[in-house]
Design an enzyme around this catalytic site. Structure first.
Site, PDB file in Angstrom:
ATOM      1  N   GLY A   5      20.899 -18.136  23.565  1.00 36.68           N
ATOM      2  CA  GLY A   5      21.795 -18.178  22.416  1.00 36.68           C
ATOM      3  C   GLY A   5      22.976 -17.218  22.553  1.00 36.68           C
ATOM      4  O   GLY A   5      24.026 -17.431  21.948  1.00 36.68           O
ATOM      5  N   GLU A  48      25.418 -19.109  24.552  1.00 34.43           N
ATOM      6  CA  GLU A  48      25.940 -20.160  23.662  1.00 34.43           C
ATOM      7  C   GLU A  48      26.921 -19.573  22.650  1.00 34.43           C
ATOM      8  O   GLU A  48      27.936 -20.190  22.323  1.00 34.43           O
ATOM      9  CB  GLU A  48      24.771 -20.850  22.952  1.00 34.43           C
ATOM     10  CG  GLU A  48      23.920 -21.654  23.928  1.00 34.43           C
ATOM     11  CD  GLU A  48      22.620 -22.141  23.321  1.00 34.43           C
ATOM     12  OE1 GLU A  48      21.900 -21.327  22.703  1.00 34.43           O
ATOM     13  OE2 GLU A  48      22.310 -23.338  23.462  1.00 34.43           O
ATOM     14  N   GLU A  69      16.262 -20.863  28.683  1.00 37.21           N
ATOM     15  CA  GLU A  69      15.306 -21.351  27.680  1.00 37.21           C
ATOM     16  C   GLU A  69      14.149 -22.153  28.263  1.00 37.21           C
ATOM     17  O   GLU A  69      13.042 -22.110  27.750  1.00 37.21           O
ATOM     18  CB  GLU A  69      16.033 -22.206  26.624  1.00 37.21           C
ATOM     19  CG  GLU A  69      16.927 -21.410  25.676  1.00 37.21           C
ATOM     20  CD  GLU A  69      18.356 -21.290  26.150  1.00 37.21           C
ATOM     21  OE1 GLU A  69      18.614 -21.435  27.370  1.00 37.21           O
ATOM     22  OE2 GLU A  69      19.231 -21.055  25.309  1.00 37.21           O
ATOM     23  N   ALA A  73      18.356 -15.985  21.314  1.00 38.07           N
ATOM     24  CA  ALA A  73      17.676 -16.000  20.023  1.00 38.07           C
ATOM     25  C   ALA A  73      16.492 -15.039  20.103  1.00 38.07           C
ATOM     26  O   ALA A  73      15.979 -14.761  21.192  1.00 38.07           O
ATOM     27  CB  ALA A  73      17.195 -17.411  19.722  1.00 38.07           C
TER      28      ALA A  73
END
Ligand code: CO8
Length: 258
Positions: free
Chosen positions: A109, A112, A132, A66
């Protein structure tokens, strides 16, 4: 004019290609990227001309997570209102097979996002990870759930609790990656596999995806019942008749998606 942060190609031979295109930010997934990914995956998922989708980045990064710069000043309500959790679900809801072609970094992300795909083709130099915790958050795009389902509790804990990165070879050994190829061949291999899948009867392909994904979330008994219904349903399809007839008549089948 600035180039779009996500590029999409709708070719004729049944394979759609989606490319994350923020090379200067290591393809960090800002809101705009996620909205476009959700848009193209929904659109291609609904397009009968597309039977398999390849999702890729560039040679340095599939996606480095992200966009931290977009999150640094955000509070809880702001994050809720951004609705990124809904975009993740939309991305994961594509009924067609999606192949992640991963070169470079697939972190946070980005890892993911790769795990939301159905097959992961990785280059030898690819690096995965859920780092993270190092920035005070946790995997929030499905990582705490999909990583242990893919690699088991102890490997998932090992990587999510330390934030350490892992190589493509380690990912393959753990069962996170489907296949490793030389870095220069990642996209071509993913596209070749997508073409292979695109030749197959699409109703059967969609049922394989649905049965495997829903079965992973269900008891064995429920999953087996789902599988039984799906195979029985496919006996109503023209492509089942064509596939079996072509085998018996020793000819190439012509599937219509009906
Ligand atoms: N966000 C924003 N910008 C990034 C990101 C990122 N995730 N990753 C890289 N960039 C930017 C850098 O800031 C840099 O920009 P600039 O040139 O303006 O300084 C540019 O990309 C190039 O990066 P580097 O110079 O760091 O390139 P390197 O090749 O040296 O390193 C790495 C590449 C290893 C990928 C490194 O950039 C890195 O560690 N990036 C951060 C990885 C990370 O921590 N990812 C997790 C992010 S959090 C997350 O994904 C949570 C997901 C769930 C959210 C759900 C919300 C509800």
């Amino acid at each position: 004019m600035t180039e779009a942060v996500v590029l999409a190609q709708y070719p004729q031979e049944g394979v759609g290609l989606i490319r994350i295109n923020r090379p200067d930010a290591r393809n960090a997934l800002n809101l705009e990227v996620r909205k476009l990914l959700a848009h193209y995956l929904t659109d291609m998922g609904n397009d009968p001309a597309i039977r398999c989708i390849v999702l890729t980045g560039n040679d340095k990064a599939f996606a480095a997570g992200a966009d931290i710069k977009e999150m640094v000043n955000a509070g809880s309500i702001e994050m809720l209102l951004r609705g990124t959790h809904k975009l993740w679900r939309t991305i994961g809801a594509c009924p067609k097979p999606v192949i992640a072609a991963v070169s470079g970094f697939a972190l946070g992300g980005g890892c993911e996002l790769a795990m939301t795909c159905d097959i992961i083709i990785a280059g030898e130099g690819a690096r995965f990870g859920q780092p993270e915790v190092k920035i005070g958050i946790i995997p929030g795009g499905g990582g705490t759930q999909r990583l242990p389902r893919a690699v088991g509790k102890y490997k998932a804990m090992r990587y999510a609790l330390t934030g350490d990165l892992f190589t493509a070879k380690e990912a393959l050994d753990m069962g996170l990656v489907s296949e490793i190829v030389p870095d220069t061949e990642v996209e071509s291999r993913a596209i070749a596999m997508a073409h292979q899948i695109a030749q197959l009867p699409p109703l059967a392909i969609e049922q394989v995806k649905e049965c495997i994904l829903r079965g992973l979330d269900a008891s064995l008994d429920t999953g087996l019942a789902l599988e039984t219904k799906a195979i029985q349903m496919l006996f109503a399809s023209e492509d089942k008749k064509e596939g079996m007839s072509a085998f018996i008549e020793k000819r190439k089948p012509h599937f219509k998606g009906l």
